[in-house]
Design a protein around this motif. Structure first.
Motif, PDB file in Angstrom:
ATOM      1  N   ASN A 248       0.825  -1.228   0.000  1.00  0.00           N
ATOM      2  CA  ASN A 248       0.000   0.000   0.000  1.00  0.00           C
ATOM      3  C   ASN A 248       0.853   1.269   0.000  1.00  0.00           C
ATOM      4  N   ILE A 249       1.856   1.292  -0.873  1.00  0.00           N
ATOM      5  CA  ILE A 249       2.781   2.438  -0.926  1.00  0.00           C
ATOM      6  C   ILE A 249       2.119   3.601  -1.647  1.00  0.00           C
ATOM      7  N   ASP A 250       2.170   4.778  -1.042  1.00  0.00           N
ATOM      8  CA  ASP A 250       1.553   5.969  -1.609  1.00  0.00           C
ATOM      9  C   ASP A 250       2.508   7.156  -1.434  1.00  0.00           C
ATOM     10  N   VAL A 251       2.491   8.071  -2.396  1.00  0.00           N
ATOM     11  CA  VAL A 251       3.285   9.295  -2.266  1.00  0.00           C
ATOM     12  C   VAL A 251       2.337  10.451  -1.985  1.00  0.00           C
ATOM     13  N   ILE A 252       2.503  11.097  -0.828  1.00  0.00           N
ATOM     14  CA  ILE A 252       1.650  12.226  -0.437  1.00  0.00           C
ATOM     15  C   ILE A 252       2.565  13.397  -0.068  1.00  0.00           C
ATOM     16  N   ASN A 253       2.456  14.489  -0.820  1.00  0.00           N
ATOM     17  CA  ASN A 253       3.288  15.683  -0.579  1.00  0.00           C
ATOM     18  C   ASN A 253       4.780  15.360  -0.482  1.00  0.00           C
ATOM     19  N   SER A 255       6.225  12.643   0.436  1.00  0.00           N
ATOM     20  CA  SER A 255       6.593  11.661   1.469  1.00  0.00           C
ATOM     21  C   SER A 255       5.955  10.319   1.143  1.00  0.00           C
ATOM     22  N   TYR A 256       6.548   9.249   1.634  1.00  0.00           N
ATOM     23  CA  TYR A 256       6.015   7.904   1.393  1.00  0.00           C
ATOM     24  C   TYR A 256       5.163   7.453   2.578  1.00  0.00           C
ATOM     25  N   HIS A 257       4.006   6.925   2.265  1.00  0.00           N
ATOM     26  CA  HIS A 257       3.117   6.323   3.259  1.00  0.00           C
ATOM     27  C   HIS A 257       2.962   4.851   2.876  1.00  0.00           C
ATOM     28  N   PHE A 258       3.149   3.946   3.824  1.00  0.00           N
ATOM     29  CA  PHE A 258       3.075   2.521   3.476  1.00  0.00           C
ATOM     30  C   PHE A 258       2.778   1.667   4.708  1.00  0.00           C
ATOM     31  N   ASP A 259       2.399   0.421   4.442  1.00  0.00           N
ATOM     32  CA  ASP A 259       2.220  -0.576   5.488  1.00  0.00           C
ATOM     33  C   ASP A 259       3.337  -1.605   5.352  1.00  0.00           C
ATOM     34  N   ILE A 260       3.555  -2.391   6.415  1.00  0.00           N
ATOM     35  CA  ILE A 260       4.586  -3.433   6.373  1.00  0.00           C
ATOM     36  C   ILE A 260       3.968  -4.777   6.748  1.00  0.00           C
ATOM     37  N   ASN A 261       4.272  -5.786   5.950  1.00  0.00           N
ATOM     38  CA  ASN A 261       3.907  -7.162   6.282  1.00  0.00           C
ATOM     39  C   ASN A 261       5.150  -7.882   6.776  1.00  0.00           C
ATOM     40  N   GLY A 262       5.136  -8.316   8.035  1.00  0.00           N
ATOM     41  CA  GLY A 262       6.232  -9.112   8.582  1.00  0.00           C
ATOM     42  C   GLY A 262       5.834 -10.576   8.622  1.00  0.00           C
ATOM     43  N   LYS A 263       6.756 -11.422   9.036  1.00  0.00           N
ATOM     44  CA  LYS A 263       6.502 -12.870   9.033  1.00  0.00           C
ATOM     45  C   LYS A 263       5.321 -13.217   9.938  1.00  0.00           C
ATOM     46  N   LYS A 268       0.986  -0.807  10.309  1.00  0.00           N
ATOM     47  CA  LYS A 268       0.218   0.025   9.369  1.00  0.00           C
ATOM     48  C   LYS A 268       0.549   1.502   9.562  1.00  0.00           C
ATOM     49  N   GLY A 269       0.442   2.254   8.448  1.00  0.00           N
ATOM     50  CA  GLY A 269       0.560   3.713   8.528  1.00  0.00           C
ATOM     51  C   GLY A 269       1.954   4.229   8.829  1.00  0.00           C
ATOM     52  N   ILE A 280      12.560   3.284   1.289  1.00  0.00           N
ATOM     53  CA  ILE A 280      11.502   2.480   1.923  1.00  0.00           C
ATOM     54  C   ILE A 280      12.096   1.119   2.280  1.00  0.00           C
ATOM     55  N   GLU A 281      12.800   0.528   1.314  1.00  0.00           N
ATOM     56  CA  GLU A 281      13.427  -0.775   1.560  1.00  0.00           C
ATOM     57  C   GLU A 281      14.455  -0.695   2.689  1.00  0.00           C
TER      58      GLU A 281
END
Length: 452
Positions: A248-253, A255-263, A268-269, A280-281
């Protein structure tokens, strides 16, 4: 801690190097007497002088202190350096920076971040998260953390976050509890000889993780099956086969907004204000370290959101409606590729002009084709002459070696002065200046031209 408690007076040959200056600050924080030599006065050496360290800028035995317990030198110092020769011939304890880091890490809990690129940002992010959340750490960084304007800080907590430098095989002296491996691309072939030898060294580095420790590596590394530890997690920008990846990577103004899935976790957020999709990586690696240390999710997210980045890593020098200048230390083809991709992801409708200063004759010779392919991703490229650093010229190796391999029509090699005239005439809208040499000394002149 081998010998450190017995050391009272330390002398650094090459004190202005980014890794050396961090060690100088470390000894200063312990109340030791620190002095040093460097070839040129820089912002880094001036900051050390302001902190109370005596530095001279002439290779002169008469200026070198005689009452020192340890002499620390950087591998970048030539073998025939007069002061270095004097100390060796007079039976002083003379060690490399990596030896001192070994002494320090033998007696602490260590997070060691290695890789042919990305390590400075990940080390700085990790150390920032540990500091910002109150966990606490000593930080030995290969860049200046913009949040704190320094490459070193100390803490009462006996935890060290260390940038693990593969040059000269230095990182094979470290003792990690947690190791991060970001990449093992061919680099420093003047030291290693072959790409295979570079990979072998990273496998060795991963093998130095203490029993029961943790290894965090980028998903898809060529030697993945050889990287082993009691706990091993992989991370990737967006590959769901990795243990940790972004969604759910998004660019807003900008900046990057994203969620992370871990094992076995989700976050979120997450908000990252540092440019470049590769960052991001990089943040995923740092966050994985923090999760392994059981730091609270909300504290981690807050630390990432207030992370201001690293000097010379996707750093905005000028950003207004008319012009953007981005400065970056990128000096390897993969770093250039990540940098230009990141710029394009944020500024899709702007013409991207890259000014690149190749670093080292050997690296240019070994990777000219790969440099050309990465630079072809820009709209226009200006190459400066090669910055030699520690090397003597190699016959037939000039910036034209990269230029001649490029497919891009808008490309040229210019001297520094002619490049400044070019900027005056063309006033580029989006300018990326990159390299590990002295291209950063041109940032303010270019900024002044474009601000007018």
């Amino acid at each position: 801690m081998t010998g450190i408690n017995n050391i009272e007076r330390v002398y650094f040959i090459g004190i202005g190097g980014i890794g050396m200056s961090a060690l100088a600050r470390y000894f200063l924080s312990l109340g030791k007497r620190v002095s040093g030599y460097d070839k040129t006065r820089t912002a880094l050496t001036e900051a050390l002088e302001d902190a109370g360290i005596n530095i001279h800028y002439e290779d002169n035995v008469a200026l070198a202190p005689k009452d020192v317990d340890v002499v620390v030198y950087t591998p970048a110092i030539p073998a025939d350096h007069t002061e270095l020769t004097y100390y060796r011939e007079n039976d002083y304890t003379v060690v490399k920076r990596s030896d001192v880091l070994q002494w320090i890490t033998e007696a602490s809990f260590n997070v060691c971040v290695g890789g042919t690129h990305g390590k400075t940002t990940i080390t700085t992010m990790t150390a920032h998260i540990l500091r910002d959340t109150g966990y606490g750490c000593n930080a030995f960084l290969g860049g200046i953390a913009a949040n704190y304007q320094t490459n070193f800080w100390s803490s009462e907590r006996n935890v060290c976050v260390v940038e693990a430098d593969e040059y000269d095989r230095s990182f094979l002296k470290l003792v990690p509890d947690i190791a991060v491996v970001t990449a093992m691309d061919p680099d420093h072939l003047d030291i290693y000889g072959t790409p295979q030898a570079v990979e072998d060294a990273f496998v060795q580095f991963a093998g130095r993780v203490k029993a029961g420790g943790c290894l965090i590596s980028k998903y898809g590394l060529s030697r993945h099956n050889d990287l082993k530890a009691a706990h091993h997690y992989t991370y990737s920008f967006d590959n769901p086969k990795a243990d940790v990846y972004a969604t759910n990577i998004d660019v807003i103004n900008g900046s990057y907004h994203f969620d992370i899935n871990g094992k076995d976790w989700k976050m979120k957020g997450v908000v990252l204000h540092m440019g470049g999709l590769h960052n991001i990586e990089n943040s995923l690696a740092a966050i994985t370290v923090a999760k392994y240390l059981n730091i609270d999710d909300e504290k981690i997210k807050r630390a990432i959101e207030n992370f201001k980045g690293v000097k010379r890593r996707f750093e905005y020098i000028l950003k207004n409606d008319a012009h953007i200048i981005i400065d970056d230390y990128a000096h390897h083809p993969e770093e250039l590729k990540a940098l230009i991709s990141g710029v394009r992801s944020l500024f899709v409708d702007k013409k991207c002009t890259v000014i690149f200063q190749p670093h080292l004759y050997s690296r240019t010779n070994d990777l000219a084709k790969e440099f050309s392919q990465s630079l072809d991703m820009a709209d226009e490229v200006i190459l400066l002459p090669i910055y030699p650093a520690r090397e003597l010229p190699m016959p037939g190796v000039e910036s034209e070696l990269i230029l001649d391999n490029m497919q891009l029509p808008q490309k040229q090699v210019l001297t520094k002065d002619v490049m400044l005239d070019w900027v005056k005439m063309h006033k580029p809208e989006l300018l990326v200046m990159c390299g590990a040499g002295d291209i950063d000394t041109l940032l303010q002149p270019v900024k002044q031209i474009l601000e007018k």
